[in-house]
Design a protein around this motif. Structure first.
Motif, PDB file in Angstrom:
ATOM      1  N   CYS A   3      17.175  59.059  41.438  1.00 59.26           N
ATOM      2  CA  CYS A   3      16.244  59.731  42.346  1.00 59.26           C
ATOM      3  C   CYS A   3      15.474  58.741  43.212  1.00 59.26           C
ATOM      4  O   CYS A   3      15.171  59.029  44.373  1.00 59.26           O
ATOM      5  CB  CYS A   3      15.259  60.598  41.559  1.00 59.26           C
ATOM      6  SG  CYS A   3      15.983  62.145  41.004  1.00 59.26           S
ATOM      7  N   LYS A   4      15.135  57.578  42.631  1.00 54.44           N
ATOM      8  CA  LYS A   4      14.428  56.556  43.425  1.00 54.44           C
ATOM      9  C   LYS A   4      15.302  56.102  44.589  1.00 54.44           C
ATOM     10  O   LYS A   4      14.826  55.939  45.714  1.00 54.44           O
ATOM     11  CB  LYS A   4      14.080  55.343  42.539  1.00 54.44           C
ATOM     12  CG  LYS A   4      12.810  55.522  41.734  1.00 54.44           C
ATOM     13  CD  LYS A   4      12.645  54.397  40.708  1.00 54.44           C
ATOM     14  CE  LYS A   4      11.899  54.910  39.489  1.00 54.44           C
ATOM     15  NZ  LYS A   4      11.931  53.966  38.359  1.00 54.44           N
ATOM     16  N   GLN A   5      16.574  55.899  44.294  1.00 58.68           N
ATOM     17  CA  GLN A   5      17.537  55.489  45.319  1.00 58.68           C
ATOM     18  C   GLN A   5      17.600  56.558  46.426  1.00 58.68           C
ATOM     19  O   GLN A   5      17.557  56.245  47.617  1.00 58.68           O
ATOM     20  CB  GLN A   5      18.899  55.376  44.633  1.00 58.68           C
ATOM     21  CG  GLN A   5      19.873  54.418  45.289  1.00 58.68           C
ATOM     22  CD  GLN A   5      21.246  54.470  44.607  1.00 58.68           C
ATOM     23  OE1 GLN A   5      21.335  54.673  43.382  1.00 58.68           O
ATOM     24  NE2 GLN A   5      22.304  54.295  45.380  1.00 58.68           N
ATOM     25  N   MET A   6      17.660  57.802  46.017  1.00 61.37           N
ATOM     26  CA  MET A   6      17.759  58.921  46.969  1.00 61.37           C
ATOM     27  C   MET A   6      16.465  59.035  47.786  1.00 61.37           C
ATOM     28  O   MET A   6      16.505  59.251  48.999  1.00 61.37           O
ATOM     29  CB  MET A   6      18.007  60.210  46.174  1.00 61.37           C
ATOM     30  CG  MET A   6      18.499  61.401  46.937  1.00 61.37           C
ATOM     31  SD  MET A   6      19.944  61.121  47.976  1.00 61.37           S
ATOM     32  CE  MET A   6      21.059  60.355  46.827  1.00 61.37           C
ATOM     33  N   ALA A   7      15.320  58.842  47.120  1.00 62.22           N
ATOM     34  CA  ALA A   7      14.020  58.978  47.796  1.00 62.22           C
ATOM     35  C   ALA A   7      13.837  57.923  48.880  1.00 62.22           C
ATOM     36  O   ALA A   7      13.167  58.167  49.884  1.00 62.22           O
ATOM     37  CB  ALA A   7      12.893  58.882  46.778  1.00 62.22           C
ATOM     38  N   SER A   8      14.462  56.759  48.681  1.00 67.01           N
ATOM     39  CA  SER A   8      14.257  55.646  49.625  1.00 67.01           C
ATOM     40  C   SER A   8      15.219  55.695  50.806  1.00 67.01           C
ATOM     41  O   SER A   8      15.098  54.908  51.744  1.00 67.01           O
ATOM     42  CB  SER A   8      14.415  54.320  48.890  1.00 67.01           C
ATOM     43  OG  SER A   8      15.757  54.189  48.471  1.00 67.01           O
ATOM     44  N   MET A   9      16.197  56.603  50.765  1.00 63.71           N
ATOM     45  CA  MET A   9      17.142  56.705  51.882  1.00 63.71           C
ATOM     46  C   MET A   9      16.493  57.413  53.061  1.00 63.71           C
ATOM     47  O   MET A   9      15.710  58.343  52.891  1.00 63.71           O
ATOM     48  CB  MET A   9      18.368  57.508  51.459  1.00 63.71           C
ATOM     49  CG  MET A   9      19.356  56.665  50.694  1.00 63.71           C
ATOM     50  SD  MET A   9      20.800  57.651  50.296  1.00 63.71           S
ATOM     51  CE  MET A   9      21.684  56.447  49.275  1.00 63.71           C
ATOM     52  N   VAL A  10      16.855  56.969  54.254  1.00 66.78           N
ATOM     53  CA  VAL A  10      16.363  57.637  55.454  1.00 66.78           C
ATOM     54  C   VAL A  10      17.182  58.909  55.662  1.00 66.78           C
ATOM     55  O   VAL A  10      18.412  58.858  55.652  1.00 66.78           O
ATOM     56  CB  VAL A  10      16.490  56.724  56.687  1.00 66.78           C
ATOM     57  CG1 VAL A  10      15.936  57.418  57.931  1.00 66.78           C
ATOM     58  CG2 VAL A  10      15.774  55.411  56.443  1.00 66.78           C
ATOM     59  N   THR A  11      16.488  60.023  55.788  1.00 66.81           N
ATOM     60  CA  THR A  11      17.227  61.274  56.020  1.00 66.81           C
ATOM     61  C   THR A  11      17.527  61.414  57.507  1.00 66.81           C
ATOM     62  O   THR A  11      16.801  60.900  58.348  1.00 66.81           O
ATOM     63  CB  THR A  11      16.417  62.494  55.542  1.00 66.81           C
ATOM     64  OG1 THR A  11      15.099  62.363  56.012  1.00 66.81           O
ATOM     65  CG2 THR A  11      16.423  62.576  54.034  1.00 66.81           C
ATOM     66  N   HIS A  12      18.611  62.081  57.786  1.00 64.87           N
ATOM     67  CA  HIS A  12      19.032  62.242  59.191  1.00 64.87           C
ATOM     68  C   HIS A  12      19.094  63.725  59.542  1.00 64.87           C
ATOM     69  O   HIS A  12      19.405  64.563  58.729  1.00 64.87           O
ATOM     70  CB  HIS A  12      20.385  61.586  59.409  1.00 64.87           C
ATOM     71  CG  HIS A  12      21.251  61.659  58.190  1.00 64.87           C
ATOM     72  ND1 HIS A  12      21.591  60.543  57.455  1.00 64.87           N
ATOM     73  CD2 HIS A  12      21.775  62.710  57.537  1.00 64.87           C
ATOM     74  CE1 HIS A  12      22.326  60.935  56.417  1.00 64.87           C
ATOM     75  NE2 HIS A  12      22.454  62.230  56.442  1.00 64.87           N
TER      76      HIS A  12
END
Lengths: 152, 152, 152, 152
Positions: free
Chosen positions: C143-152
């Protein structure tokens, strides 16, 4: 004779005045709403079932996660605690099915009524759970009525 | 004759080799597991029902919120879209009831099977929904089996 | 030299053969999938986060409603039990947000990671909860990895 | 001058009388309750936040699954419909976290406020969604207040 004397002269406390306004106001609201919706008996009883389900979901979850966990002992017996959580979950789902006009709401209300009845009975067995028991019983009655209606 | 010739000589693509290993491996796993758990038929079929419910909840939600909304047209007809969302919700609840050892799981599985069947049929009517339809049918079968078991 | 000798001659048990097929098959599947989706790193890591969230929701719910309730004592302390149920609920919601392509999934994954970390730590404090603790840690990382991704 | 003249003489309709009793009653109730619970400001504002979240979850779900699906067109655009369903789900979770005294309720309320604001704005863009928009805004305000409170 002044107005105060006429209206409030025989009343003994401020809180009685509050309740007079509150309940007389609600009585008038209710009468007025009944006239407007005379023709939609189904959706009126469905709204009341939705309200009962949502209230029961709240009371079961809140009671289990506060009262039961804090009391401990028989309040956290697996059978009892599971019933409380199951009841909260099926009530929420039944409310959601009615809110989304699902043609299966009578089937979920039927199961919801069974679980609410079982939960009310178990609250009686455990003791000190009157509010939860009566909320479950009201929801069960409301769901039984909904389950027995012919869907269109 | 070399090993490659023996095992893979008549195969036409790399992906067939992959599937051979994948499915033969799973077949052996399954056979081996069946032997270990011969005595706990209920919990093995329950685990499989939990898996089917969770998968069906995922596929219905993901398909409705992506494929259906993006396709539009008959994919967002109220009746169809409601069935997809209802199916996702009852599958999740049925899985949760089994995961929490609820004594009412057979009742929720019964309703779940009905809704999954209805959803599968409606996916057939709409068309271009094969994955969702087959997932619903598998879940329905699994839930019917669970619903008919005597709970202890 | 016969085929059996070539393939299985030096192996000591039937279960080793099973695992060979199982894992070699999965290795090939994985390699093949990686090639197909090289360009969609986000959706591959999102699928893995969805899987982790769904698994964590299951393990927390199942452990709380069986292991914790049956063990009693500190396993049903309000603080611990609430964390287990909160963790199950936020993991389910985070999975649902990703499955429905919500643009807010990184925000719910951020909160999910925090609660999973807190739950893993509390499982360590209580003891005898290793599986749940490690599942929560894996989910938190994902989840940390997912939270840090820039959403498009 | 008689009582009727004094109280109702200048009023033009029966419904105004109803609202007088209803709102005056509620005003007195509110004043009275404020005095009783002066010391528990947190739990009073939490109860109001729970009520707002539960109402917003209901309105979003009911509006999406009835009004939006039946209107079609821009009402079922993926971005809009997802926001409605996401909003319903995070509001329900935030209510559940508060009902179960979770120490993470301020974190979920923070995310809930963001999603409610986004949903209210999108309802404005779509048009003909005033009730949903105002319910979302009320819930957002309530959640922001809750998110900023120091938990104990």
């Amino acid at each position: 004779m002044n107005v105060q004397g006429l209206a409030f002269g025989n009343w003994t406390s401020f809180s009685e005045i509050i309740y007079f306004f509150k309940f007389f106001g609600e009585f008038l609201m209710h009468t007025s709403q009944s006239q407007q919706t005379k023709s939609s008996a189904t959706s009126s009883s469905m709204q009341s079932c939705i309200d009962n389900c949502i209230r029961c979901a709240q009371v079961c979850l809140q009671t289990a996660m506060n009262h039961c966990l804090e009391m401990g002992g028989k309040h956290v017996e697996p059978e009892h605690f599971r019933l409380m959580m199951n009841c909260a979950e099926i009530c929420q789902l039944s409310a959601n099915f009615m809110l989304s006009s699902s043609r299966f709401h009578n089937r979920t209300c039927e199961v919801c009524a069974e679980i609410c009845d079982a939960c009310a009975m178990d609250c009686g067995r455990i003791g000190n759970m009157e509010e939860c028991a009566s909320t479950c019983r009201e929801c069960a009655d409301s769901c039984k009525q909904m389950a027995s209606m012919v869907t269109h």
